[in-house]
Motif scaffolding. Sequence first.
Motif, mmCIF file in Angstrom:
data_model
loop_
_atom_site.group_PDB
_atom_site.id
_atom_site.type_symbol
_atom_site.label_atom_id
_atom_site.label_comp_id
_atom_site.label_asym_id
_atom_site.label_seq_id
_atom_site.Cartn_x
_atom_site.Cartn_y
_atom_site.Cartn_z
ATOM 1 N N GLN A 151 0.781 -1.202 -0.044
ATOM 2 C CA GLN A 151 0.126 0.069 0.004
ATOM 3 C C GLN A 151 0.869 1.401 0.003
ATOM 4 O O GLN A 151 1.657 1.445 1.011
ATOM 5 C CB GLN A 151 -0.850 -0.012 1.307
ATOM 6 N N VAL A 152 0.618 2.130 -0.957
ATOM 7 C CA VAL A 152 1.410 3.193 -1.027
ATOM 8 C C VAL A 152 0.983 4.219 -0.031
ATOM 9 O O VAL A 152 -0.142 4.499 0.070
ATOM 10 C CB VAL A 152 1.323 3.826 -2.651
ATOM 11 N N GLN A 153 1.969 4.815 0.671
ATOM 12 C CA GLN A 153 1.863 5.846 1.653
ATOM 13 C C GLN A 153 2.782 6.875 1.489
ATOM 14 O O GLN A 153 3.972 6.611 1.158
ATOM 15 C CB GLN A 153 1.993 5.317 3.233
ATOM 16 N N LEU A 154 2.490 8.203 1.523
ATOM 17 C CA LEU A 154 3.025 9.429 1.442
ATOM 18 C C LEU A 154 2.692 10.435 2.588
ATOM 19 O O LEU A 154 1.542 10.734 2.841
ATOM 20 C CB LEU A 154 2.999 10.187 0.249
ATOM 21 N N VAL A 155 3.706 10.634 3.430
ATOM 22 C CA VAL A 155 3.534 11.390 4.713
ATOM 23 C C VAL A 155 4.351 12.649 4.609
ATOM 24 O O VAL A 155 5.612 12.682 4.903
ATOM 25 C CB VAL A 155 3.515 10.559 5.969
ATOM 26 N N GLU A 156 3.601 13.797 4.652
ATOM 27 C CA GLU A 156 4.413 15.218 4.520
ATOM 28 C C GLU A 156 4.517 15.510 5.882
ATOM 29 O O GLU A 156 3.782 15.482 6.890
ATOM 30 C CB GLU A 156 3.769 16.221 3.706
ATOM 31 N N SER A 157 5.571 16.352 6.046
ATOM 32 C CA SER A 157 5.740 17.004 7.432
ATOM 33 C C SER A 157 6.556 18.053 7.111
ATOM 34 O O SER A 157 7.194 18.673 6.169
ATOM 35 C CB SER A 157 6.396 16.256 8.564
ATOM 36 N N GLY A 158 6.529 19.023 7.840
ATOM 37 C CA GLY A 158 7.470 20.368 8.091
ATOM 38 C C GLY A 158 7.207 21.917 7.882
ATOM 39 O O GLY A 158 7.704 22.469 7.888
ATOM 40 N N SER A 216 13.009 4.182 -7.548
ATOM 41 C CA SER A 216 12.453 3.744 -9.198
ATOM 42 C C SER A 216 11.761 4.762 -9.828
ATOM 43 O O SER A 216 11.038 4.664 -10.928
ATOM 44 C CB SER A 216 11.824 2.278 -9.281
ATOM 45 N N TYR A 217 11.068 5.647 -8.922
ATOM 46 C CA TYR A 217 9.973 6.880 -9.363
ATOM 47 C C TYR A 217 10.331 8.106 -9.044
ATOM 48 O O TYR A 217 10.929 8.570 -8.133
ATOM 49 C CB TYR A 217 8.616 6.302 -8.632
ATOM 50 N N CYS A 255 3.039 15.990 -1.423
ATOM 51 C CA CYS A 255 3.744 15.021 -2.141
ATOM 52 C C CYS A 255 2.983 14.226 -3.047
ATOM 53 O O CYS A 255 1.855 13.743 -2.721
ATOM 54 C CB CYS A 255 4.562 14.139 -0.911
ATOM 55 N N ASN A 256 3.826 13.670 -4.269
ATOM 56 C CA ASN A 256 3.006 12.820 -5.247
ATOM 57 C C ASN A 256 3.918 12.240 -5.975
ATOM 58 O O ASN A 256 5.199 12.334 -5.929
ATOM 59 C CB ASN A 256 2.390 13.993 -6.341
ATOM 60 N N VAL A 257 3.261 10.820 -6.142
ATOM 61 C CA VAL A 257 4.241 9.779 -6.869
ATOM 62 C C VAL A 257 3.131 9.021 -7.900
ATOM 63 O O VAL A 257 1.904 8.924 -7.840
ATOM 64 C CB VAL A 257 4.864 8.679 -6.196
ATOM 65 N N ARG A 258 3.724 8.987 -9.017
ATOM 66 C CA ARG A 258 2.773 8.352 -10.047
ATOM 67 C C ARG A 258 3.159 6.962 -10.185
ATOM 68 O O ARG A 258 4.006 6.385 -10.859
ATOM 69 C CB ARG A 258 2.852 9.030 -11.514
ATOM 70 N N TYR A 259 2.660 6.062 -9.324
ATOM 71 C CA TYR A 259 3.045 4.654 -9.176
ATOM 72 C C TYR A 259 1.414 3.797 -9.777
ATOM 73 O O TYR A 259 0.707 3.315 -9.174
ATOM 74 C CB TYR A 259 3.054 4.056 -7.832
ATOM 75 N N TYR A 260 1.584 3.543 -11.005
ATOM 76 C CA TYR A 260 0.321 3.119 -11.782
ATOM 77 C C TYR A 260 -0.612 4.391 -12.055
ATOM 78 O O TYR A 260 -1.369 4.539 -12.824
ATOM 79 C CB TYR A 260 -0.209 2.034 -11.325
ATOM 80 N N SER A 261 -1.130 4.843 -10.712
ATOM 81 C CA SER A 261 -1.889 6.086 -10.839
ATOM 82 C C SER A 261 -1.411 6.910 -10.039
ATOM 83 O O SER A 261 -0.352 6.795 -9.136
ATOM 84 C CB SER A 261 -3.234 5.484 -10.303
ATOM 85 N N ASP A 262 -1.929 8.126 -9.577
ATOM 86 C CA ASP A 262 -1.567 9.110 -8.847
ATOM 87 C C ASP A 262 -1.761 8.774 -7.443
ATOM 88 O O ASP A 262 -3.048 8.578 -6.898
ATOM 89 C CB ASP A 262 -2.051 10.635 -9.161
ATOM 90 N N TYR A 263 -0.745 9.141 -6.491
ATOM 91 C CA TYR A 263 -0.918 9.067 -5.014
ATOM 92 C C TYR A 263 -0.536 10.306 -4.484
ATOM 93 O O TYR A 263 0.348 10.743 -4.770
ATOM 94 C CB TYR A 263 -0.058 7.615 -4.506
ATOM 95 N N TRP A 264 -1.129 10.499 -3.362
ATOM 96 C CA TRP A 264 -1.048 12.071 -2.708
ATOM 97 C C TRP A 264 -0.842 11.641 -1.070
ATOM 98 O O TRP A 264 -1.479 10.947 -0.709
ATOM 99 C CB TRP A 264 -2.124 12.805 -2.967
#
Length: 114
Positions: free
Chosen positions: A1-8, A31-32, A95-104
Amino acid sequence: QVQLVESGGGLVQPGGSLRLSCAASGFTFSSYDMRWYRQAPGKERELVAVISTRGTLHYADSVKGRFTISRDNAKNTVYLQMNSLKPEDTAVYYCNVRYYSDYWGQGTQVTVSS
């Protein structure tokens, strides 16, 4: 499961600096390409900076020379160093990554005000 956690994020005076972090998991980070976006109240989300897997950098014209994107593949983390902040930089930063689809991520609020 893709997770992105911003801070700061936080409140900073004009001319000040902040460093945002985004901790990633659930995919092979190295790789991304990774991206930072921002969304100000009443405005569309806009691309701020991109760092490719090879370290190629791209910035929005509005932040060139003031913001620096970087990544640490050992820590699965992407950073956004923001200097000379202006009131118009006030926004929620994602924060964003395009891992097959967009994750935020959930976003982190940056407020530039005196």
